[in-house]
Scaffold this motif. Structure first.
Motif, PDB file in Angstrom:
ATOM      1  N   MET A   1       0.850  -1.165   0.019  1.00 19.35           N
ATOM      2  CA  MET A   1       0.043  -0.032  -0.165  1.00 19.35           C
ATOM      3  C   MET A   1       0.866   1.255  -0.128  1.00 19.35           C
ATOM      4  O   MET A   1       1.936   1.392   0.688  1.00 19.35           O
ATOM      5  CB  MET A   1      -0.983  -0.122   1.149  1.00 19.35           C
ATOM      6  N   ILE A   2       0.570   2.293  -0.962  1.00 13.91           N
ATOM      7  CA  ILE A   2       1.263   3.530  -0.813  1.00 13.91           C
ATOM      8  C   ILE A   2       0.520   4.489  -0.230  1.00 13.91           C
ATOM      9  O   ILE A   2      -0.914   4.600  -0.664  1.00 13.91           O
ATOM     10  CB  ILE A   2       1.494   3.948  -2.427  1.00 13.91           C
ATOM     11  N   VAL A   3       0.916   5.144   0.951  1.00 11.86           N
ATOM     12  CA  VAL A   3       0.157   6.214   1.666  1.00 11.86           C
ATOM     13  C   VAL A   3       0.692   7.576   1.318  1.00 11.86           C
ATOM     14  O   VAL A   3       1.984   7.895   1.238  1.00 11.86           O
ATOM     15  CB  VAL A   3       0.300   5.794   2.960  1.00 11.86           C
ATOM     16  N   SER A   4      -0.324   8.476   0.949  1.00  8.55           N
ATOM     17  CA  SER A   4      -0.014   9.928   0.659  1.00  8.55           C
ATOM     18  C   SER A   4      -0.141  10.833   2.086  1.00  8.55           C
ATOM     19  O   SER A   4      -1.405  10.575   2.665  1.00  8.55           O
ATOM     20  CB  SER A   4      -0.769  10.385  -0.336  1.00  8.55           C
ATOM     21  N   PHE A   5       0.656  11.596   2.556  1.00  9.13           N
ATOM     22  CA  PHE A   5       0.428  12.485   3.519  1.00  9.13           C
ATOM     23  C   PHE A   5       0.560  14.008   2.970  1.00  9.13           C
ATOM     24  O   PHE A   5       1.334  14.227   2.077  1.00  9.13           O
ATOM     25  CB  PHE A   5       1.490  12.020   4.960  1.00  9.13           C
ATOM     26  N   ASN A   6      -0.040  14.819   4.039  1.00 12.21           N
ATOM     27  CA  ASN A   6       0.166  16.287   3.589  1.00 12.21           C
ATOM     28  C   ASN A   6       1.255  16.691   4.764  1.00 12.21           C
ATOM     29  O   ASN A   6       1.210  16.700   5.785  1.00 12.21           O
ATOM     30  CB  ASN A   6      -1.068  17.024   4.038  1.00 12.21           C
ATOM     31  N   PRO A   7       2.410  17.269   3.955  1.00 14.10           N
ATOM     32  CA  PRO A   7       3.549  17.716   4.841  1.00 14.10           C
ATOM     33  C   PRO A   7       3.287  18.824   5.883  1.00 14.10           C
ATOM     34  O   PRO A   7       4.167  19.407   6.565  1.00 14.10           O
ATOM     35  CB  PRO A   7       4.736  17.762   3.853  1.00 14.10           C
ATOM     36  N   SER A   8       2.204  19.730   5.229  1.00 17.66           N
ATOM     37  CA  SER A   8       2.013  20.806   6.132  1.00 17.66           C
ATOM     38  C   SER A   8       1.250  20.398   7.472  1.00 17.66           C
ATOM     39  O   SER A   8       1.451  21.162   8.402  1.00 17.66           O
ATOM     40  CB  SER A   8       1.038  21.792   5.114  1.00 17.66           C
ATOM     41  N   THR A   9       0.668  19.252   7.567  1.00 17.22           N
ATOM     42  CA  THR A   9       0.009  19.096   8.399  1.00 17.22           C
ATOM     43  C   THR A   9       0.332  17.516   9.215  1.00 17.22           C
ATOM     44  O   THR A   9      -0.176  17.192  10.275  1.00 17.22           O
ATOM     45  CB  THR A   9      -1.635  18.818   8.312  1.00 17.22           C
ATOM     46  N   GLY A  10       0.730  16.775   8.363  1.00 16.40           N
ATOM     47  CA  GLY A  10       1.016  15.412   8.613  1.00 16.40           C
ATOM     48  C   GLY A  10      -0.124  14.502   8.350  1.00 16.40           C
ATOM     49  O   GLY A  10      -0.003  13.364   8.824  1.00 16.40           O
ATOM     50  N   ALA A  11      -1.173  14.940   8.216  1.00 17.78           N
ATOM     51  CA  ALA A  11      -2.619  14.303   7.813  1.00 17.78           C
ATOM     52  C   ALA A  11      -2.302  13.324   6.717  1.00 17.78           C
ATOM     53  O   ALA A  11      -1.844  13.795   5.538  1.00 17.78           O
ATOM     54  CB  ALA A  11      -3.736  15.051   7.963  1.00 17.78           C
ATOM     55  N   GLU A  12      -2.998  11.981   6.915  1.00 16.02           N
ATOM     56  CA  GLU A  12      -3.092  11.104   5.891  1.00 16.02           C
ATOM     57  C   GLU A  12      -4.195  11.716   4.661  1.00 16.02           C
ATOM     58  O   GLU A  12      -5.397  12.099   5.176  1.00 16.02           O
ATOM     59  CB  GLU A  12      -3.394   9.772   6.334  1.00 16.02           C
ATOM     60  N   LEU A  13      -3.560  11.716   3.441  1.00 18.56           N
ATOM     61  CA  LEU A  13      -4.224  12.137   2.338  1.00 18.56           C
ATOM     62  C   LEU A  13      -5.060  10.877   1.453  1.00 18.56           C
ATOM     63  O   LEU A  13      -6.218  11.053   1.052  1.00 18.56           O
ATOM     64  CB  LEU A  13      -3.494  12.887   1.262  1.00 18.56           C
ATOM     65  N   GLY A  14      -4.439   9.688   1.556  1.00 20.08           N
ATOM     66  CA  GLY A  14      -4.962   8.730   0.945  1.00 20.08           C
ATOM     67  C   GLY A  14      -4.095   7.425   0.897  1.00 20.08           C
ATOM     68  O   GLY A  14      -3.001   7.635   1.250  1.00 20.08           O
ATOM     69  N   ARG A  15      -4.836   6.297   0.508  1.00 21.66           N
ATOM     70  CA  ARG A  15      -4.055   5.113   0.355  1.00 21.66           C
ATOM     71  C   ARG A  15      -4.333   4.494  -1.142  1.00 21.66           C
ATOM     72  O   ARG A  15      -5.257   4.537  -1.359  1.00 21.66           O
ATOM     73  CB  ARG A  15      -4.512   4.086   1.384  1.00 21.66           C
ATOM     74  N   TYR A  16      -3.108   3.821  -1.673  1.00 21.50           N
ATOM     75  CA  TYR A  16      -3.235   3.287  -2.946  1.00 21.50           C
ATOM     76  C   TYR A  16      -2.729   1.897  -3.032  1.00 21.50           C
ATOM     77  O   TYR A  16      -1.616   1.837  -2.562  1.00 21.50           O
ATOM     78  CB  TYR A  16      -2.796   4.503  -4.071  1.00 21.50           C
ATOM     79  N   PRO A  17      -3.211   1.051  -3.603  1.00 22.95           N
ATOM     80  CA  PRO A  17      -2.806  -0.212  -3.625  1.00 22.95           C
ATOM     81  C   PRO A  17      -1.660  -0.429  -4.714  1.00 22.95           C
ATOM     82  O   PRO A  17      -1.507   0.310  -5.792  1.00 22.95           O
ATOM     83  CB  PRO A  17      -3.980  -1.071  -4.196  1.00 22.95           C
ATOM     84  N   LEU A  18      -0.544  -1.158  -4.215  1.00 21.45           N
ATOM     85  CA  LEU A  18       0.339  -1.544  -5.208  1.00 21.45           C
ATOM     86  C   LEU A  18       0.143  -2.370  -6.475  1.00 21.45           C
ATOM     87  O   LEU A  18      -1.049  -3.300  -6.245  1.00 21.45           O
ATOM     88  CB  LEU A  18       1.433  -2.143  -4.360  1.00 21.45           C
ATOM     89  N   ASP A  19       0.562  -2.148  -7.347  1.00 23.95           N
ATOM     90  CA  ASP A  19       0.392  -3.228  -8.497  1.00 23.95           C
ATOM     91  C   ASP A  19       0.893  -4.556  -8.192  1.00 23.95           C
ATOM     92  O   ASP A  19       1.839  -4.682  -7.764  1.00 23.95           O
ATOM     93  CB  ASP A  19       1.395  -2.551  -9.768  1.00 23.95           C
ATOM     94  N   ARG A  20      -0.142  -5.602  -8.565  1.00 26.85           N
ATOM     95  CA  ARG A  20       0.250  -6.734  -8.357  1.00 26.85           C
ATOM     96  C   ARG A  20       1.198  -7.405  -9.726  1.00 26.85           C
ATOM     97  O   ARG A  20       1.228  -6.593 -10.720  1.00 26.85           O
ATOM     98  CB  ARG A  20      -1.019  -7.619  -8.337  1.00 26.85           C
ATOM     99  N   PRO A  21       2.006  -8.386  -9.573  1.00 26.40           N
ATOM    100  CA  PRO A  21       2.723  -8.669 -10.643  1.00 26.40           C
ATOM    101  C   PRO A  21       2.051  -8.787 -12.087  1.00 26.40           C
ATOM    102  O   PRO A  21       2.697  -8.468 -13.104  1.00 26.40           O
ATOM    103  CB  PRO A  21       3.258 -10.136 -10.253  1.00 26.40           C
TER     104      PRO A  21
END
Length: 456
Positions: A1-21
């Motif tokens: 899982m790839i997680v996106s964060f807002n560096p201004s607040t540290g809050a999580e923006l979203g989660r994105y699944p990794l590509d399968r083979p």
């Protein structure tokens, strides 16, 4: 899982699944198929796509800029400028690529002797987070014009931008697979590069990562373009316009919160004007505003990650312990987010961390020297060689001094910047190969000699 964060607040923006083979395999196959069809189109036809990409970027500028600001903290005005620069680059190649890629006739005794530029194939682009749209576009626009396909492996702290880039080309009308985003971990890059359907790789990032990719690509005999770290000198000679240099130094060091390979990092100043320069540099820097990057009055946003801030502060502390003088700043900003005060260190010596290491954030190191010759020697006393700025009132001497500086680009009395019209890249530990301009568009081509003799 790839997680996106807002560096201004540290809050999580979203989660994105990794590509399968199987997802990676599908994208590789589609890229190879798309490229085989794309290479058969004329350069003029390919350039139609670039012109449409420019229109898509401008049409959605506010959306994309907000995405950049949210994911890596770039002040909103700078994010909008990044989108516009990306669009301009597409427009530039839409106009210039046919000329750059035209056959070059070579006088000979043959009936027809020429050099032609054939595409290499599918190019893997390993891109950084600091200019999440521009870094990819500056590679993709010329590479696609030349007939290649692009597979983007973006930094994992900007997944929204990574996915949006593929959408930009899709909306512009690119065939399926011509531009794809791989959602994979760094550990999976080697496997993609080793795939026979990938012909070449371009990487913008750290020197350490560049060496790993270069070693693998070299063992596979695959073409590489590497744009790596930098510790760019900003040289101010005694005959320079000191106030103009100091004002430009603020932009050269603190734009993008100092998170740029070609940011000026070492300010090498002749003793005769050093006190004036430091005073003017500090005065101009005090006008910067650190804060919420969505506020249009903000000029310095957060660093992109917490570890970047802690690493930067360590460099400052180690330099101060070794004798550097804090002329301004020198500390993290309290509160949420990963902010650091714009910092100027004076009386830095060549052995200090701020001079030896790449400082990737809003910290400037002022090094005092006794002469122009000493300034050039100091500028070259680094493992890096990306860009350099030289400030002097003697333009005739400037040309000879510029030739002595070991860098991929030297800007005299101006700001070091990438420009689609000019080749961009470095020497030494800053990498090799060139992006942009007439030289950059030919990097991912087979420069082929075609010799046709008279019919018998």
């Amino acid at each position: 899982m790839i997680v996106s964060f807002n560096p201004s607040t540290g809050a999580e923006l979203g989660r994105y699944p990794l590509d399968r083979p199987e997802d990676v395999e599908r994208k590789l196959q589609r890229a190879a198929q798309a490229q085989q069809a794309w290479r058969m189109r004329s350069v003029q036809e390919r350039c139609v796509l670039l012109a449409e990409v420019a229109r898509v970027l401008r049409r959605n500028r506010e959306q994309y800029a907000a995405m950049i600001t949210a994911e890596m903290g770039k002040p909103l005005a700078e994010a909008e400028a990044e989108i516009e620069k990306s669009a301009w680059t597409c427009d530039f190649y839409a106009d210039a690529a046919p000329g750059f890629l035209a056959d070059v006739r070579v006088p000979s005794n043959a009936a027809d002797s020429r050099v032609v530029f054939d595409p290499l194939g599918v190019v893997l682009a390993v891109m950084p987070w600091n200019y999440p749209f521009w870094q990819f576009i500056r590679f993709a626009a010329p590479a696609l014009a030349a007939g290649n396909a692009a597979l983007l492996k973006h930094a994992n702290n900007v997944p929204q931008c990574a996915l949006a880039l593929a959408d930009v080309f899709r909306e512009a009308g690119a065939v399926e697979g011509l531009v794809s985003t791989l959602m994979i971990d760094a550990s999976e890059v080697a496997g993609v590069l080793a795939d026979a359907r990938v012909a070449a790789v371009t990487l913008t990032g750290s020197t350490a990562v560049g060496k790993l990719v270069a070693a693998q690509a070299g063992s596979l005999m695959k073409k590489q373009v590497l744009e790596l770290g930098g510790s760019d000198p900003f040289i101010v000679l005694a005959d320079a316009d000191v106030e103009a240099a100091a004002n430009m130094a603020v932009k050269a060091r603190f734009s993008n919160t100092g998170q740029s390979c070609i940011s000026a990092k070492r300010f090498i100043v002749e003793d005769a004007v050093a006190d004036r320069f430091v005073a003017a540099f500090c005065a101009a820097t005090r006008k910067l505003r650190v804060g919420d990057p969505t506020d249009r009055s903000t000029t310095v946003g957060p660093l992109a990650r917490s570890n970047l801030r802690s690493d930067l502060h360590s460099q400052v502390e180690r330099s101060v312990s070794a004798g550097a003088v804090v002329a301004l700043g020198g500390h993290p900003v309290e509160g949420p987010g990963f902010f650091y005060a714009p910092t100027i260190l004076d009386r830095v010596t060549p052995d200090m961390a701020a001079a030896v290491e790449e400082t990737f954030g809003p910290v400037a190191a002022v090094i005092r020297v006794g002469s122009a010759d000493e300034a050039i020697a100091m500028a070259n006393a680094t493992e890096f060689g990306l860009g350099a700025a030289l400030w002097t009132g003697d333009l005739e001497r400037a040309h000879s001094l510029a030739r002595r500086i070991e860098a991929g680009a030297v800007f005299v009395n101006g700001l070091v910047a990438s420009d689609p019209r000019l080749p961009f890249g470095g020497v030494k530990q800053s990498g090799y190969g060139r992006e942009l301009g007439e030289f950059g568009i030919r990097e991912f081509t087979n420069i082929k000699t075609v010799w046709v003799g008279p019919a018998h």
